[in-house]
Design a protein around this motif. Structure first.
Motif, short mmCIF file in Angstrom:
data_model
loop_
_atom_site.label_atom_id
_atom_site.label_comp_id
_atom_site.label_asym_id
_atom_site.label_seq_id
_atom_site.Cartn_x
_atom_site.Cartn_y
_atom_site.Cartn_z
N LEU A 69 1.25 -1.14 0.12
CA LEU A 69 -0.24 0.15 0.08
C LEU A 69 0.05 1.32 0.38
O LEU A 69 2.15 1.22 -0.03
CB LEU A 69 -1.19 0.11 1.34
CG LEU A 69 -0.47 0.27 2.64
CD1 LEU A 69 -0.26 1.97 3.06
CD2 LEU A 69 -1.59 -0.63 3.84
N MET A 70 0.07 2.43 0.01
CA MET A 70 1.32 3.45 -0.38
C MET A 70 0.47 4.39 0.33
O MET A 70 -1.00 5.01 0.32
CB MET A 70 0.72 4.44 -1.64
CG MET A 70 1.31 5.91 -2.16
SD MET A 70 2.11 6.18 -3.97
CE MET A 70 0.14 5.98 -4.31
N ALA A 71 0.53 5.38 1.60
CA ALA A 71 0.87 6.80 2.39
C ALA A 71 0.86 7.80 2.08
O ALA A 71 2.12 8.12 1.86
CB ALA A 71 1.38 5.90 3.87
N ILE A 72 0.41 8.68 1.94
CA ILE A 72 0.09 9.86 1.21
C ILE A 72 0.15 11.02 2.18
O ILE A 72 -1.18 11.55 2.89
CB ILE A 72 -0.60 10.31 -0.22
CG1 ILE A 72 -0.42 9.29 -1.09
CG2 ILE A 72 0.64 11.92 -0.70
CD1 ILE A 72 -0.69 9.79 -2.45
N ASP A 73 1.05 11.74 2.53
CA ASP A 73 0.48 12.93 3.36
C ASP A 73 1.43 14.25 2.77
O ASP A 73 2.45 14.60 2.16
CB ASP A 73 2.13 12.50 4.93
CG ASP A 73 2.19 11.04 5.24
OD1 ASP A 73 0.20 10.81 5.96
OD2 ASP A 73 2.45 10.44 5.50
N GLY A 74 0.45 15.28 3.23
CA GLY A 74 1.08 16.83 3.38
C GLY A 74 0.54 17.21 2.26
O GLY A 74 -0.12 18.43 2.20
N VAL A 75 -0.41 16.63 1.59
CA VAL A 75 -1.68 16.87 0.98
C VAL A 75 -3.37 16.79 1.50
O VAL A 75 -3.02 15.58 1.87
CB VAL A 75 -1.92 16.83 -0.52
CG1 VAL A 75 -0.18 17.61 -0.84
CG2 VAL A 75 -1.35 15.10 -0.98
N VAL A 131 5.11 -0.60 3.10
CA VAL A 131 4.50 1.05 2.68
C VAL A 131 4.64 1.65 2.25
O VAL A 131 6.34 1.82 2.65
CB VAL A 131 4.28 1.09 4.00
CG1 VAL A 131 3.00 2.64 3.96
CG2 VAL A 131 3.10 -0.19 5.28
N LEU A 132 4.93 2.44 1.16
CA LEU A 132 5.45 2.73 0.15
C LEU A 132 4.93 4.87 1.14
O LEU A 132 3.40 4.67 0.95
CB LEU A 132 5.29 2.92 -0.99
CG LEU A 132 5.90 4.42 -1.81
CD1 LEU A 132 7.04 4.41 -1.94
CD2 LEU A 132 5.09 3.91 -3.44
N GLU A 133 5.75 4.96 1.55
CA GLU A 133 5.23 6.40 2.29
C GLU A 133 5.59 7.77 1.00
O GLU A 133 6.74 7.64 0.92
CB GLU A 133 5.98 7.07 3.14
CG GLU A 133 5.61 7.79 4.13
CD GLU A 133 6.61 8.32 5.69
OE1 GLU A 133 5.77 8.09 6.33
OE2 GLU A 133 7.48 8.21 5.47
N VAL A 134 4.93 8.53 0.81
CA VAL A 134 5.15 9.52 0.00
C VAL A 134 4.61 10.99 0.84
O VAL A 134 3.64 11.32 1.35
CB VAL A 134 4.03 9.75 -1.20
CG1 VAL A 134 4.21 10.81 -2.03
CG2 VAL A 134 4.10 8.21 -1.73
N ASP A 135 5.81 12.20 0.88
CA ASP A 135 5.54 12.77 2.17
C ASP A 135 5.63 14.19 0.92
O ASP A 135 7.25 14.86 0.32
CB ASP A 135 6.66 13.00 3.14
CG ASP A 135 7.02 11.70 4.30
OD1 ASP A 135 6.04 12.17 4.60
OD2 ASP A 135 7.40 11.68 4.64
#
Length: 289
Positions: free
Chosen positions: A82-88, A138-142
């Protein structure tokens, strides 16, 4: 009388010339190394080339290597689920997912993080992005989004721009971001830092300020309500606007029936009255005569 016995010549113990040369050659280190290493290598290379020249064997080897690689890369500890996107916000998060178009689960070996980062930062609302794979798959995208500081009106649209002048997003109507100042004109976004300085100086004008217009890609006009304008020079416009604000504070220049305050000639500022005010002034002068 006994006949004389014929003597048989003794064999020469010295080696023949070719035997001697062969023995000398065998004592040469290079020749011995060639026999010990070179000959087996050539034989092995020849046999190996002949063996692997068969297309079926080549394909079998490729399949075996691919299977081994897949078996390693697809181990559970290397899989991203899964991918987690933070900041938007949610909308921006969906846009990022759509542009990356990843099909989970996927092996971490198949992810080019640098290429994915470039894809994300190419989106107008994104300033910076950092990607990493966390334990647990987990693919983390900041994401650091661009912060709009002004609305730029060009020929046919309204755009939000950040402090560098970069495009953030289009908006259909000015009222959608009435909280942001308005700048207009060709190339106005390239001078956003100067525009922000001018807007800061013009803050005492309050709600009377309508925006800034870039004139001929050379200079600024400050637009006020009642169709008033302050024409600023090409050089040092901030200083010129500070003089106008000082005059307004001391003499209420902009509170009068003024159409233009021309500061393009620094040594000779010019005030242009409205048409009605000019007509009334001439009428008063004629009465006085």
């Amino acid at each position: 009388m006994q006949p004389l016995k014929r003597r048989t010549p003794k064999a020469d113990p010295a080696p023949s010339r070719w035997s001697w040369r062969l023995q000398r050659l065998m004592l040469t280190p290079g020749f011995r190394f060639g026999l010990r290493v070179g000959v087996p290598f050539v034989l092995t290379l020849t046999l190996g080339t002949a063996y692997f020249a068969n297309p079926d064997r080549q394909q079998a080897i490729r399949d075996s290597v691919a299977d081994t690689r897949a078996a390693i890369q697809e181990r559970p500890e290397f899989m991203v689920t899964l991918m987690a996107i933070d900041g938007v916000d949610t909308q921006m998060s969906e846009d990022i997912r759509a542009n990356l178009a990843l099909d989970f689960p996927i092996s971490s070996f198949d992810l080019d993080l640098e290429a994915m980062r470039t894809t994300i930062t190419d989106l107008p609302p994104v300033a910076e992005a950092a990607l990493r794979i966390r334990p647990g798959g987990v693919l983390e995208v900041d994401v650091t989004p661009r912060v709009p500081v002004a609305v730029w009106r060009n020929h046919s649209s309204l755009s939000l721009i950040d402090a560098t002048g970069a495009h953030v997003a289009h908006i259909p109507f000015r009222v959608d971001r009435s909280d942001l100042p308005l700048i207009a004109g060709d190339g106005a976004n390239a001078y956003i830092s100067q525009a922000l300085e001018l807007l800061d100086v013009a803050a005492p004008l309050g709600d009377r300020l309508r925006g800034l217009v870039r004139m001929g890609e050379r200079r600024w006009d400050v637009v006020l309500d009642r169709d008033q304008r302050i024409l600023l020079p090409t050089d040092n416009p901030v200083r010129a606007l500070e003089r106008v604000i000082a005059l307004e504070g001391a003499q209420d220049v902009l509170s009068r029936d003024v159409a233009r305050v021309d500061m393009r000639l620094g040594q000779r500022p010019t005030v242009q009255m409205n048409k009605n005010a000019t007509t009334e002034m001439w009428r008063i002068r004629q009465i006085g005569q």
